[in-house]
Motif scaffolding. Structure first.
Motif, PDB file in Angstrom:
ATOM      1  N   PHE A 167      12.996  21.551  -5.660  1.00  0.00           N
ATOM      2  CA  PHE A 167      13.725  20.301  -5.368  1.00  0.00           C
ATOM      3  C   PHE A 167      13.019  19.213  -6.423  1.00  0.00           C
ATOM      4  CE2 PHE A 167      14.282  16.256  -3.326  1.00  0.00           C
ATOM      5  CZ  PHE A 167      15.357  16.497  -3.297  1.00  0.00           C
ATOM      6  N   ALA A 168      13.296  18.423  -6.601  1.00  0.00           N
ATOM      7  CA  ALA A 168      12.767  16.732  -7.114  1.00  0.00           C
ATOM      8  C   ALA A 168      13.564  15.462  -7.042  1.00  0.00           C
ATOM      9  CB  ALA A 168      12.070  17.345  -8.536  1.00  0.00           C
ATOM     10  N   GLY A 169      12.881  14.383  -6.595  1.00  0.00           N
ATOM     11  CA  GLY A 169      13.441  13.672  -5.960  1.00  0.00           C
ATOM     12  C   GLY A 169      12.594  12.013  -5.521  1.00  0.00           C
ATOM     13  N   GLN A 170      13.135  11.604  -5.227  1.00  0.00           N
ATOM     14  CA  GLN A 170      11.788  10.086  -4.966  1.00  0.00           C
ATOM     15  C   GLN A 170      13.145   9.006  -4.242  1.00  0.00           C
ATOM     16  OE1 GLN A 170      10.858   7.961  -8.585  1.00  0.00           O
ATOM     17  NE2 GLN A 170      10.572   6.288  -7.798  1.00  0.00           N
TER      18      GLN A 170
ATOM     19  N   LEU B  10      16.945  24.096 -10.277  1.00  0.00           N
ATOM     20  CA  LEU B  10      16.431  22.432 -10.788  1.00  0.00           C
ATOM     21  C   LEU B  10      17.402  21.617  -9.964  1.00  0.00           C
ATOM     22  CD1 LEU B  10      13.328  20.504 -10.004  1.00  0.00           C
ATOM     23  CD2 LEU B  10      14.490  20.510 -12.817  1.00  0.00           C
ATOM     24  N   PHE B  11      17.056  21.687  -8.345  1.00  0.00           N
ATOM     25  CA  PHE B  11      18.076  20.300  -8.043  1.00  0.00           C
ATOM     26  C   PHE B  11      17.361  18.834  -8.085  1.00  0.00           C
ATOM     27  CE2 PHE B  11      19.058  24.088  -6.444  1.00  0.00           C
ATOM     28  CZ  PHE B  11      20.978  24.359  -6.275  1.00  0.00           C
ATOM     29  N   VAL B  12      17.535  17.723  -8.509  1.00  0.00           N
ATOM     30  CA  VAL B  12      17.476  16.414  -8.296  1.00  0.00           C
ATOM     31  C   VAL B  12      18.139  15.611  -7.989  1.00  0.00           C
ATOM     32  CG1 VAL B  12      16.420  14.412  -9.812  1.00  0.00           C
ATOM     33  CG2 VAL B  12      16.172  16.903 -10.899  1.00  0.00           C
ATOM     34  N   GLY B  13      17.962  14.931  -7.046  1.00  0.00           N
ATOM     35  CA  GLY B  13      18.584  14.266  -6.007  1.00  0.00           C
ATOM     36  C   GLY B  13      17.522  13.353  -5.298  1.00  0.00           C
TER      37      GLY B  13
ATOM     38  N   PRO C  49      15.700  12.398  -1.643  1.00  0.00           N
ATOM     39  CA  PRO C  49      15.512  13.276  -0.565  1.00  0.00           C
ATOM     40  C   PRO C  49      16.091  12.703   0.792  1.00  0.00           C
ATOM     41  CG  PRO C  49      13.757  12.305  -1.467  1.00  0.00           C
ATOM     42  CD  PRO C  49      14.797  12.099  -2.567  1.00  0.00           C
TER      43      PRO C  49
ATOM     44  N   ALA D  81      21.709  17.504  -2.914  1.00  0.00           N
ATOM     45  CA  ALA D  81      21.188  17.850  -3.780  1.00  0.00           C
ATOM     46  C   ALA D  81      20.169  18.852  -2.894  1.00  0.00           C
ATOM     47  CB  ALA D  81      20.692  17.016  -5.173  1.00  0.00           C
ATOM     48  N   GLN D  82      19.611  18.566  -1.886  1.00  0.00           N
ATOM     49  CA  GLN D  82      19.140  19.393  -1.260  1.00  0.00           C
ATOM     50  C   GLN D  82      20.485  20.682  -0.299  1.00  0.00           C
ATOM     51  OE1 GLN D  82      17.038  15.959   1.167  1.00  0.00           O
ATOM     52  NE2 GLN D  82      15.208  17.480   0.438  1.00  0.00           N
TER      53      GLN D  82
END
Length: 108
Positions: A103-106, A28-31, A33, A84-85
């Motif tokens: 991938f999770a991001g905001q 899992l990558f968080v950053g 987008p 991250a992406q």
């Protein structure tokens, strides 16, 4: 369970670093987008939109028309951006079918 690297070149599950394993990998990558866009354009287009060669900008309302042109141009290259992406994309390429990448991001 953690699979950190030990000093003798093995992971905590006993595999040598780089050794093939039958375990499935889940990352899992968080950053933040981002969207990277690459497109060829002429000097007149750059001048019209106030863009400089080899530059980076945050888009504003006056760039909306330019984005419409870019998204409808078959020669435009759109790619996930941000560290991250980019890391997630490379990880999936390296893992192939041996793992899953998310991938999770905001957006702010």
């Amino acid at each position: 369970m953690s699979h950190g690297t030990l000093q003798n070149g093995t992971t905590s599950n006993g595999n040598r670093i780089g050794q093939t394993t039958t375990e499935s990998v889940h990352l899992l990558f968080v950053g933040a987008p981002l969207l990277d866009i690459s497109v060829k354009c002429d000097e007149e287009t750059r001048r019209y939109y106030g863009l400089k060669s080899d530059d980076c900008i945050l888009s504003r309302k006056e760039h909306d028309e330019l984005f419409q042109q870019i998204f409808h141009n078959p020669e435009s290259h759109l790619a996930a951006g941000g560290s991250a992406q980019n890391a997630a994309r490379i990880a999936k390429w390296k893992l192939g079918t041996k793992g899953e990448v998310a991938f999770a991001g905001q957006f702010n």
